[in-house]
Motif scaffolding. Structure first.
Motif, PDB file in Angstrom:
ATOM      1  N   ARG B  48       0.833  -1.194   0.000  1.00 46.89           N
ATOM      2  CA  ARG B  48       0.000   0.000   0.000  1.00 46.89           C
ATOM      3  C   ARG B  48       0.869   1.244   0.000  1.00 46.89           C
ATOM      4  O   ARG B  48       2.036   1.189   0.364  1.00 46.89           O
ATOM      5  CB  ARG B  48      -0.923   0.017   1.228  1.00 46.89           C
ATOM      6  N   TRP B  50       0.919   3.992   1.845  1.00 46.36           N
ATOM      7  CA  TRP B  50       1.175   4.884   2.976  1.00 46.36           C
ATOM      8  C   TRP B  50       2.210   4.341   3.953  1.00 46.36           C
ATOM      9  O   TRP B  50       2.278   4.756   5.087  1.00 46.36           O
ATOM     10  CB  TRP B  50      -0.122   5.209   3.713  1.00 46.36           C
ATOM     11  N   ALA B  84      -2.778   9.785   2.537  1.00 43.59           N
ATOM     12  CA  ALA B  84      -4.109   9.344   2.942  1.00 43.59           C
ATOM     13  C   ALA B  84      -4.266   7.889   2.538  1.00 43.59           C
ATOM     14  O   ALA B  84      -3.843   7.492   1.461  1.00 43.59           O
ATOM     15  CB  ALA B  84      -5.154  10.194   2.248  1.00 43.59           C
ATOM     16  N   PRO B  85      -4.837   7.084   3.421  1.00 43.37           N
ATOM     17  CA  PRO B  85      -4.805   5.657   3.191  1.00 43.37           C
ATOM     18  C   PRO B  85      -5.814   5.157   2.169  1.00 43.37           C
ATOM     19  O   PRO B  85      -5.936   3.979   1.987  1.00 43.37           O
ATOM     20  CB  PRO B  85      -5.128   5.091   4.566  1.00 43.37           C
ATOM     21  N   THR B  86      -6.542   6.002   1.519  1.00 40.94           N
ATOM     22  CA  THR B  86      -7.619   5.504   0.678  1.00 40.94           C
ATOM     23  C   THR B  86      -7.361   5.768  -0.790  1.00 40.94           C
ATOM     24  O   THR B  86      -8.272   5.768  -1.587  1.00 40.94           O
ATOM     25  CB  THR B  86      -8.927   6.168   1.083  1.00 40.94           C
ATOM     26  N   THR B 247      14.665   3.866  26.015  1.00 44.94           N
ATOM     27  CA  THR B 247      14.461   4.305  27.392  1.00 44.94           C
ATOM     28  C   THR B 247      15.791   4.316  28.131  1.00 44.94           C
ATOM     29  O   THR B 247      16.104   5.240  28.881  1.00 44.94           O
ATOM     30  CB  THR B 247      13.476   3.354  28.090  1.00 44.94           C
ATOM     31  N   PHE B 269       9.692   4.616  26.852  1.00 45.41           N
ATOM     32  CA  PHE B 269       8.629   4.661  27.852  1.00 45.41           C
ATOM     33  C   PHE B 269       8.960   5.718  28.888  1.00 45.41           C
ATOM     34  O   PHE B 269      10.027   5.692  29.487  1.00 45.41           O
ATOM     35  CB  PHE B 269       8.482   3.299  28.531  1.00 45.41           C
ATOM     36  N   LEU B 270       8.035   6.629  29.094  1.00 49.65           N
ATOM     37  CA  LEU B 270       8.236   7.621  30.145  1.00 49.65           C
ATOM     38  C   LEU B 270       7.759   7.067  31.481  1.00 49.65           C
ATOM     39  O   LEU B 270       8.353   7.322  32.511  1.00 49.65           O
ATOM     40  CB  LEU B 270       7.471   8.906  29.820  1.00 49.65           C
ATOM     41  N   SER B 274       2.073   2.959  32.968  1.00 55.25           N
ATOM     42  CA  SER B 274       0.954   3.272  32.083  1.00 55.25           C
ATOM     43  C   SER B 274       1.346   3.268  30.607  1.00 55.25           C
ATOM     44  O   SER B 274       0.477   3.365  29.750  1.00 55.25           O
ATOM     45  CB  SER B 274       0.340   4.617  32.459  1.00 55.25           C
ATOM     46  N   PHE B 278       0.812  -1.668  32.375  1.00 58.33           N
ATOM     47  CA  PHE B 278      -0.619  -1.621  32.698  1.00 58.33           C
ATOM     48  C   PHE B 278      -1.254  -0.428  31.981  1.00 58.33           C
ATOM     49  O   PHE B 278      -1.545   0.581  32.610  1.00 58.33           O
ATOM     50  CB  PHE B 278      -0.825  -1.525  34.205  1.00 58.33           C
ATOM     51  N   ILE B 279      -1.443  -0.543  30.699  1.00 57.19           N
ATOM     52  CA  ILE B 279      -2.026   0.559  29.944  1.00 57.19           C
ATOM     53  C   ILE B 279      -3.480   0.714  30.373  1.00 57.19           C
ATOM     54  O   ILE B 279      -4.247  -0.247  30.373  1.00 57.19           O
ATOM     55  CB  ILE B 279      -1.914   0.293  28.433  1.00 57.19           C
ATOM     56  N   GLY B 280      -3.845   1.915  30.766  1.00 53.69           N
ATOM     57  CA  GLY B 280      -5.208   2.155  31.224  1.00 53.69           C
ATOM     58  C   GLY B 280      -5.547   1.356  32.475  1.00 53.69           C
ATOM     59  O   GLY B 280      -6.721   1.135  32.768  1.00 53.69           O
ATOM     60  N   LEU B 284      -1.098  -5.548  30.213  1.00 49.00           N
ATOM     61  CA  LEU B 284      -0.864  -5.857  28.797  1.00 49.00           C
ATOM     62  C   LEU B 284      -0.120  -7.189  28.722  1.00 49.00           C
ATOM     63  O   LEU B 284       1.058  -7.265  28.399  1.00 49.00           O
ATOM     64  CB  LEU B 284      -0.044  -4.737  28.156  1.00 49.00           C
ATOM     65  N   ARG B 285      -0.856  -8.263  29.029  1.00 43.01           N
ATOM     66  CA  ARG B 285      -0.200  -9.543  29.231  1.00 43.01           C
ATOM     67  C   ARG B 285       0.454 -10.064  27.955  1.00 43.01           C
ATOM     68  O   ARG B 285       1.556 -10.587  27.977  1.00 43.01           O
ATOM     69  CB  ARG B 285      -1.207 -10.562  29.748  1.00 43.01           C
ATOM     70  N   GLY B 286      -0.234  -9.922  26.830  1.00 47.03           N
ATOM     71  CA  GLY B 286       0.280 -10.481  25.584  1.00 47.03           C
ATOM     72  C   GLY B 286       1.672  -9.993  25.283  1.00 47.03           C
ATOM     73  O   GLY B 286       2.590 -10.784  25.075  1.00 47.03           O
TER      74      GLY B 286
END
Lengths: 197, 337
Positions: B48, B50, B84-86, B247, B269-270, B274, B278-280, B284-286
């Motif tokens: 593609r 883009w 633009a992706p389209t 980092t 990562f700052l 978060s 542990f996002i949110g 984020l186990r995966g």
């Protein structure tokens, strides 16, 4: 990367809110912000939001995403010093005008089942141009088991009903409607704020 | 009683067995010849418009580092920025058949012009750290040439050892798979590159009790001091890295070493809670599990060959001998304990 959300594999059950086609190009640059009124049948819930661009053929393209555990919805007042958990000590994580979640144990507020709460969620920053004729779509899902550990809901509970009160809860059942009315002024309405350049 | 001559059926069977291998080989070749055009066409069609060209970014970062700006070659192509992706499908391009992350910068360098060496440096507590030194062609040509240096703290190997075809292609030199294009870019613009294995990883000794430890910053300070004492150093340092290593670059950069003039922390990562763990507020186990698996394989030098077929594990420090690498890997057993 090509994220196809027309037939999503890992997030099958999601609510889609799609705008009408745009009359002019729109550049989104910065942190989109969503404010949602949600309730759950359990004391907690997970929210996974995706911001998408729908092209003229109806195909959706990924713009950015956000997620939040609803019990961790408490935000810090803007003047709070940065969290000590940050890897940099005195952190630079202060984006002006954006809510910042504390993620402190003391700030956890579990939900009362079926009582809506107001949640503010900041998306990952992005820069994206939505063209004229394309639409903006918000997709809301309640779990993302491929990437995230499911939130703990207690013994034997493996699902919950997530309700999104889009229009102040008007189309809800009678009992919920009453409770909504009491707190309507405080809760406001669902909205999506895009940083437009 | 056994007959003196083998049973003719055995002879036939054995002959068939022997014949079957070249036959398989031929079949494989034929299959490959038939399939590869199909794969080519399919990939070209899937490509593609883009895809982000990393050129523009690399140029921007280079502007931050102050050595010899006249060497900057204007290669950033405005039209290669994400579109633009389209727009529909682009014209087919076979470059999609090669790994495109990160995309190859247009400035290339002949690997034969680069001076490579690897050695152990001792940290303050005596732990031996494996270090790669890549000197640009200018240093190879003129002995006294002084250049700036990019320091890279590697969590995913300072460099992979290669074998066979890989070795031929690289003239016997090892390769850093994640950063090779960037390293070549730095070298082609007259900067030296020093890449060190963080303690507990690669060919370094010691163990890593967790990510982004303070001691890794102290180790970086030792290596930075060492760089400034080299005859080829002009006393100016830049720090570079992607993800963990980015980092790490920032954390070492803010430690206040007098030589540091620039830090380019990519995808860093700052706030580890978060931004990645542990996002949110959700685990984020995966990602974390995959990261742990891969990092463990790397730390014990057990990355399956099938992942990178022409590599042969971490590059040992050649002067130290294979027993030293084994001793270093033994110390990695203490990682995360």
């Amino acid at each position: 990367m090509d994220y196809d959300f027309t037939d999503s594999h890992c997030l099958r059950q999601q609510l889609l809110f799609t705008s009408s086609p745009l009359s002019a190009d729109l550049e989104i640059t910065g942190f989109p912000l969503a404010t949602l009124l949600v309730s759950s049948s359990q004391p907690d819930a997970a929210l996974f939001l995706f911001l998408l661009c729908v092209d003229t053929q109806g195909k959706a393209h990924y713009i950015t995403e956000a997620c939040l555990r609803v019990s961790s919805r408490a935000t810090l007042p803007p003047s709070t010093p940065p969290s000590p958990s940050s890897s940099l000590g005195p952190s630079v994580l202060c984006y002006p005008g954006l809510p910042r979640h504390s993620f402190r144990r003391a700030d956890v507020k579990f939900l009362t089942p079926d009582v809506p709460v107001r949640v503010e969620i900041v998306f990952q920053p992005t820069s994206y141009r939505v063209l004229r004729g394309q639409s903006i779509r918000l997709a809301v899902a309640g779990s993302n088991p491929r990437d995230f550990l499911p939130i703990p809901l207690g013994e034997g509970v493996d699902f919950y009903d997530l309700t999104l009160h889009v229009d102040g809860g008007k189309d809800e059942r009678a009992g919920i409607e009453r409770r909504m009315e009491e707190s309507n002024a405080e809760l406001g309405r669902c909205r999506l704020v895009l940083p437009v350049v | 009683m056994r007959s003196r001559f083998p049973d003719p059926r055995d002879i036939l069977q054995n002959a068939a067995r022997i014949l079957v291998y070249p036959l398989f080989l031929l079949n494989g070749l034929l299959l490959g010849l038939l399939c590869s055009p199909c794969v080519c066409v399919y990939c070209a069609w899937k490509r593609r418009p883009w895809n982000i060209s990393s050129d523009a970014y690399v140029l921007d970062e280079r502007n931050g580092e102050e050595d010899e700006p006249e060497h900057l070659v204007e290669t950033g192509n405005a039209s290669s920025l994400p579109d633009a992706p389209t727009k529909g499908l682009s014209t087919p391009s076979f470059s999609c058949l090669f790994p495109s992350f990160p995309e190859k910068p247009s400035t290339t360098i002949n690997i034969k012009d680069v001076k490579y060496s690897t050695l152990y440096l001792s940290a303050r507590d005596g732990t031996r750290l494996a270090v790669d030194v890549w000197l640009p062609p200018a240093c190879k040509r003129a002995e006294g040439r002084k250049v700036g240096c990019v320091l890279h703290q590697a969590r995913y190997y300072r460099s992979f050892k290669l074998w066979g075809p890989g070795n031929l292609a690289r003239n016997g030199l090892p390769i850093n798979l994640l950063n090779n294009e960037y390293f070549e870019r730095f070298l082609s613009q007259g900067l030296a590159v020093v890449s060190m294995d963080i303690r507990g990883s690669g060919a370094s000794f010691g163990c890593s009790r967790g990510p982004w430890l303070e001691v890794e910053t102290e180790d970086a300070m030792v290596v930075m001091d060492w760089i400034l004492h080299q005859p080829w150093s002009n006393g100016r340092l830049g720090l570079w890295g992607i993800s963990y290593e980015g980092t790490r670059a920032l954390l070492s950069g803010v430690a206040g070493h007098r030589g540091v003039k620039a830090v380019v922390p990519m995808y860093m990562f700052l706030d580890v809670y978060s931004d990645v763990g542990f996002i949110g507020g959700m685990h984020l186990r995966g990602f974390v599990q995959n990261w742990e698996r891969i990092t463990r394989l790397l730390d014990h030098n057990k990355l399956p060959k099938i992942v990178f077929p022409f590599t042969d594990g971490v590059q040992p420090v050649s002067s130290a001998g294979p027993a030293t690498l084994k001793a270093a890997l033994r110390e990695h057993r203490g990682n995360w304990r």
